[in-house]
Design a protein around this motif. Structure first.
Motif, PDB file in Angstrom:
ATOM      1  N   LEU A  55      80.943  45.906  44.226  1.00  0.00           N
ATOM      2  CA  LEU A  55      79.929  46.881  44.595  1.00  0.00           C
ATOM      3  C   LEU A  55      80.516  48.284  44.711  1.00  0.00           C
ATOM      4  CD1 LEU A  55      77.875  44.915  47.285  1.00  0.00           C
ATOM      5  CD2 LEU A  55      77.391  45.208  44.842  1.00  0.00           C
TER       6      LEU A  55
ATOM      7  N   THR B 187      68.497  47.229  52.592  1.00  0.00           N
ATOM      8  CA  THR B 187      69.765  46.516  52.720  1.00  0.00           C
ATOM      9  C   THR B 187      70.906  47.360  52.170  1.00  0.00           C
ATOM     10  OG1 THR B 187      68.670  44.374  52.492  1.00  0.00           O
ATOM     11  CG2 THR B 187      71.036  44.435  52.047  1.00  0.00           C
ATOM     12  N   LEU B 188      71.982  47.426  52.927  1.00  0.00           N
ATOM     13  CA  LEU B 188      73.182  48.124  52.479  1.00  0.00           C
ATOM     14  C   LEU B 188      74.365  47.220  52.787  1.00  0.00           C
ATOM     15  CD1 LEU B 188      74.250  50.683  51.170  1.00  0.00           C
ATOM     16  CD2 LEU B 188      74.452  51.712  53.431  1.00  0.00           C
ATOM     17  N   THR B 189      74.914  46.601  51.768  1.00  0.00           N
ATOM     18  CA  THR B 189      75.939  45.578  51.926  1.00  0.00           C
ATOM     19  C   THR B 189      77.282  46.204  52.296  1.00  0.00           C
ATOM     20  OG1 THR B 189      74.813  44.193  50.294  1.00  0.00           O
ATOM     21  CG2 THR B 189      77.099  43.637  50.800  1.00  0.00           C
ATOM     22  N   GLN B 190      77.919  45.628  53.309  1.00  0.00           N
ATOM     23  CA  GLN B 190      79.219  46.118  53.758  1.00  0.00           C
ATOM     24  C   GLN B 190      80.329  45.586  52.856  1.00  0.00           C
ATOM     25  OE1 GLN B 190      81.283  48.280  54.869  1.00  0.00           O
ATOM     26  NE2 GLN B 190      80.572  48.262  57.016  1.00  0.00           N
ATOM     27  N   ASN B 191      81.447  46.310  52.793  1.00  0.00           N
ATOM     28  CA  ASN B 191      82.617  45.824  52.080  1.00  0.00           C
ATOM     29  C   ASN B 191      83.237  44.651  52.834  1.00  0.00           C
ATOM     30  OD1 ASN B 191      82.921  47.313  49.671  1.00  0.00           O
ATOM     31  ND2 ASN B 191      83.602  49.105  50.807  1.00  0.00           N
TER      32      ASN B 191
ATOM     33  N   ASP C 130      70.072  48.776  47.477  1.00  0.00           N
ATOM     34  CA  ASP C 130      71.408  48.389  47.910  1.00  0.00           C
ATOM     35  C   ASP C 130      72.428  49.013  46.947  1.00  0.00           C
ATOM     36  OD1 ASP C 130      73.495  47.198  49.273  1.00  0.00           O
ATOM     37  OD2 ASP C 130      72.837  45.137  48.940  1.00  0.00           O
ATOM     38  N   ARG C 131      73.673  48.797  47.227  1.00  0.00           N
ATOM     39  CA  ARG C 131      74.754  49.351  46.416  1.00  0.00           C
ATOM     40  C   ARG C 131      74.690  48.828  44.979  1.00  0.00           C
ATOM     41  NH1 ARG C 131      79.856  47.644  49.778  1.00  0.00           N
ATOM     42  NH2 ARG C 131      80.974  48.880  48.208  1.00  0.00           N
TER      43      ARG C 131
ATOM     44  N   TYR D 222      85.402  50.978  54.462  1.00  0.00           N
ATOM     45  CA  TYR D 222      84.137  50.397  54.890  1.00  0.00           C
ATOM     46  C   TYR D 222      83.009  51.417  54.736  1.00  0.00           C
ATOM     47  CZ  TYR D 222      86.504  46.421  57.120  1.00  0.00           C
ATOM     48  OH  TYR D 222      87.229  45.291  57.365  1.00  0.00           O
TER      49      TYR D 222
ATOM     50  N   ILE E   7      74.796  52.100  57.725  1.00  0.00           N
ATOM     51  CA  ILE E   7      74.122  50.808  57.584  1.00  0.00           C
ATOM     52  C   ILE E   7      72.993  50.667  58.602  1.00  0.00           C
ATOM     53  CG2 ILE E   7      74.440  48.310  57.826  1.00  0.00           C
ATOM     54  CD1 ILE E   7      77.235  48.650  56.653  1.00  0.00           C
TER      55      ILE E   7
ATOM     56  N   THR F 149      76.624  48.189  41.286  1.00  0.00           N
ATOM     57  CA  THR F 149      77.978  47.740  40.975  1.00  0.00           C
ATOM     58  C   THR F 149      78.858  48.934  40.622  1.00  0.00           C
ATOM     59  OG1 THR F 149      77.562  47.450  38.608  1.00  0.00           O
ATOM     60  CG2 THR F 149      77.070  45.576  40.070  1.00  0.00           C
TER      61      THR F 149
END
Length: 572
Positions: A152, A564-568, A172-173, A552, A558, A175
């Motif tokens: 991502l 939705t925002l996906t964390q590392n 969301d993020r 991060y 977030i 790729t």
């Protein structure tokens, strides 16, 4: 979290921070009158952005050290103790997306094709947006050589959505690959749209240009070109192609050695090597800025600045690799021109008013850490000894002319060091001040951060040529930069056995303190080691696959993100 900016964008001159607003109806009705103010507000936003951008990129490398642990959030960049609760990362994210929104909203409100001059300024918006997405994805997304189709990057949000009030949902993020595609698309638009002149005058390097887009594309494709062991020749060739465009344009000139050693003192407009820089002015950079700006951490100049971060022992050794750089005031001799940006803080004895001669070297401790030693020199004829409390050592000459000697120390190990004057210590560390981010216009810590310059473009092409197995062309570009800094210092040959080491070393020397080093290490699949004095973990090996290579997503972002925002990942 500030991800989106209001449609009422800031209007200002490029040398001032944004103020005021414009109504969208006025913008659409008279775009020619509106766009300068809107665009200048976008450039002004880059001034705040450039501070956390620099720290996130430079502090995670091995060009500098800090005198001790710090409670400032930037210490996480140095220590690799990553957390999502980091205000500096929040500032970097917010400032990036504010400027992205500003540039995108201009593109949404002003249609292309109305005039060549208007299209050229829209092209500048594309450049700014593409540049920001690139800087974001290299900080928050993994290196391109590592599964860009699945890893991502960052969200792609091009402007203020229409449904800001009701039911706002942001994606969301994307790729890493998708973000790079966005970067390339924007920069190519900029390349085709930006004219050579701006408002009837020669285009200055403080605004986007065709050359700025091409220079950044040469770097973007280099980042996509894989590692030396597993290169992507398609992207390596594109890196060459875009570097060719910049170099063959004749718009930029490498400074001569003497002028290069003063690079930091020139304004961007007066520097023919600078392709694009974020313009700062003394009138907007005063007071606490001299302490809390980037240069204020690297040096104290005229009583201004903290001066708590110094050139690393590794970087000093690289500078001295082809000959000792002597910074002593009465025997000043610079072998590598990059050493001109380093200023040790020599001190005189209060009683005698003279400098104290010492022998300085770095020794290895029992716990596999390293520390500086500055022992007093005692001379008797041609014999040079040092004294440390009750211990006396006779030094062995290595290069008497350059003042390089070796010492057989009490730990049984032999170390090499230099005869020098005593450098003031901050805690246990000699203060090797860094001035590359200071002294613009001779104003202590004023600095206009360089985004692209011709020296980097030649190094981009050298690396890309090496990945294409064209070592002759790579050597020519590499030596052009190397011979500028080290008189007759060029390499005799370059091949598969030494290309990666030599090119990467030259990038480290040349681009130090420009926020490039940590990304250069990891994108080529290398590990970062910092076996030199400092409070960091000196024995740690940080591999390119380590989860801490990327930052991060700030937790504040977030928490407030509409969607939705996906964390590392939090581990490997």
């Amino acid at each position: 979290m500030i991800l989106i900016a209001s449609a009422s964008l800031a209007a200002c001159d490029i040398d001032r921070m944004p103020y005021g607003s414009m109504e969208s109806e006025n913008i659409i009705g008279n775009p020619e009158a509106a766009i300068d103010g809107l665009l200048n507000g976008t450039y002004a936003q880059l001034k705040a952005w450039s501070d956390p951008m620099h720290r996130a990129g430079e502090y995670a490398g091995d060009n500098m050290m800090i005198r001790g642990a710090s409670t400032d959030d930037f210490y996480e960049f140095i220590s690799f103790s990553r957390t999502p609760e980091n205000g500096r990362l929040g500032q970097f994210w917010d400032d990036s997306y504010i400027a992205i929104a500003q540039a995108s909203n201009i593109l949404k409100m002003i249609k292309e094709g109305q005039s060549e001059e208007l299209d050229s300024k829209l092209g500048e918006c594309y450049y700014i947006r593409g540049m920001l997405y690139f800087y974001l994805v290299r900080a928050y997304g993994r290196p391109y050589a590592q599964s860009p189709e699945t890893n991502l990057g960052v969200p792609i949000v091009n402007g203020t959505p229409d449904n800001v009030i009701d039911g706002l949902q942001l994606p969301d993020r994307s790729t890493v690959k998708e973000v790079y595609e966005q970067v390339i698309s924007d920069l190519k638009k900029a390349e085709t749209m930006i004219a050579n002149e701006r408002n009837g005058k020669k285009r200055m390097p403080i605004v986007a240009s065709k050359g700025a887009a091409q220079a950044l594309l040469s770097r973007v494709y280099l980042y996509m070109s894989g590692t030396y062991e597993s290169p992507n020749v398609q992207y390596a060739q594109l890196a060459v192609d875009y570097a060719d465009k910049v170099i063959s344009s004749g718009s930029y000139v490498l400074l001569g050695r003497d002028q290069f050693m003063k690079y930091n003192t020139y304004t961007p407009e007066a520097n023919p090597e600078t392709i694009f820089a974020v313009k700062r002015l003394a009138s907007e950079f005063s007071g606490d800025d001299h302490f809390y700006g980037v240069g204020g951490m690297y040096a104290n100049i005229g009583g201004q600045g903290w001066g708590e971060m110094y050139a690393s022992g590794k970087y000093i050794d690289l500078l001295n690799e082809t000959g000792r750089n002597d910074w002593r005031p009465d025997s000043y001799k610079i072998v590598d021109a990059r050493a001109a940006f380093i200023e040790p803080t020599y001190s005189k004895d209060e009683k005698t008013g003279k400098y104290l001669e010492v022998f300085r070297f770095i020794k290895e401790n029992d716990n596999q850490t390293w520390s500086y030693v500055q022992d007093t020199v005692v001379r008797s004829g041609s014999t040079v000894s040092t004294k440390n409390n009750k211990d006396t050592y006779t030094l062995t000459p290595v290069n008497v002319e350059q003042g390089v000697y070796s010492i057989k120390y009490k730990d049984g190990k032999t170390y090499s060091g230099v005869l020098d004057y005593y450098i003031n210590l901050n805690r246990a560390y000699p203060q090797f001040y860094i001035t590359k981010a200071s002294r613009e216009g001779e104003d202590s810590h004023l600095h206009s951060p360089v985004i692209s310059r011709l020296g980097e473009v030649y190094l981009n092409r050298a690396e890309a040529y090496a990945k294409l197995n064209n070592y002759g062309a790579a050597l020519s570009d590499l030596n052009l930069i190397r011979n500028r800094s080290i008189v007759n210092g060029g390499y005799a040959s370059l091949d598969a056995s030494n290309a990666s080491e030599r090119i990467d070393k030259e990038r480290q020397l040349e681009l130090a303190y420009q926020a490039e080093r940590s990304y250069d290490v990891f994108r080529n699949g290398e590990s970062l080691t910092r076996r030199y004095p400092g409070p960091h973990n000196q024995t740690e090996v940080i591999k390119a696959t380590d989860y801490r290579v990327v930052y991060y997503i700030p937790q504040s972002v977030i928490n407030s993100y509409p969607g939705t925002l996906t964390q590392n990942p939090t581990g490997n």
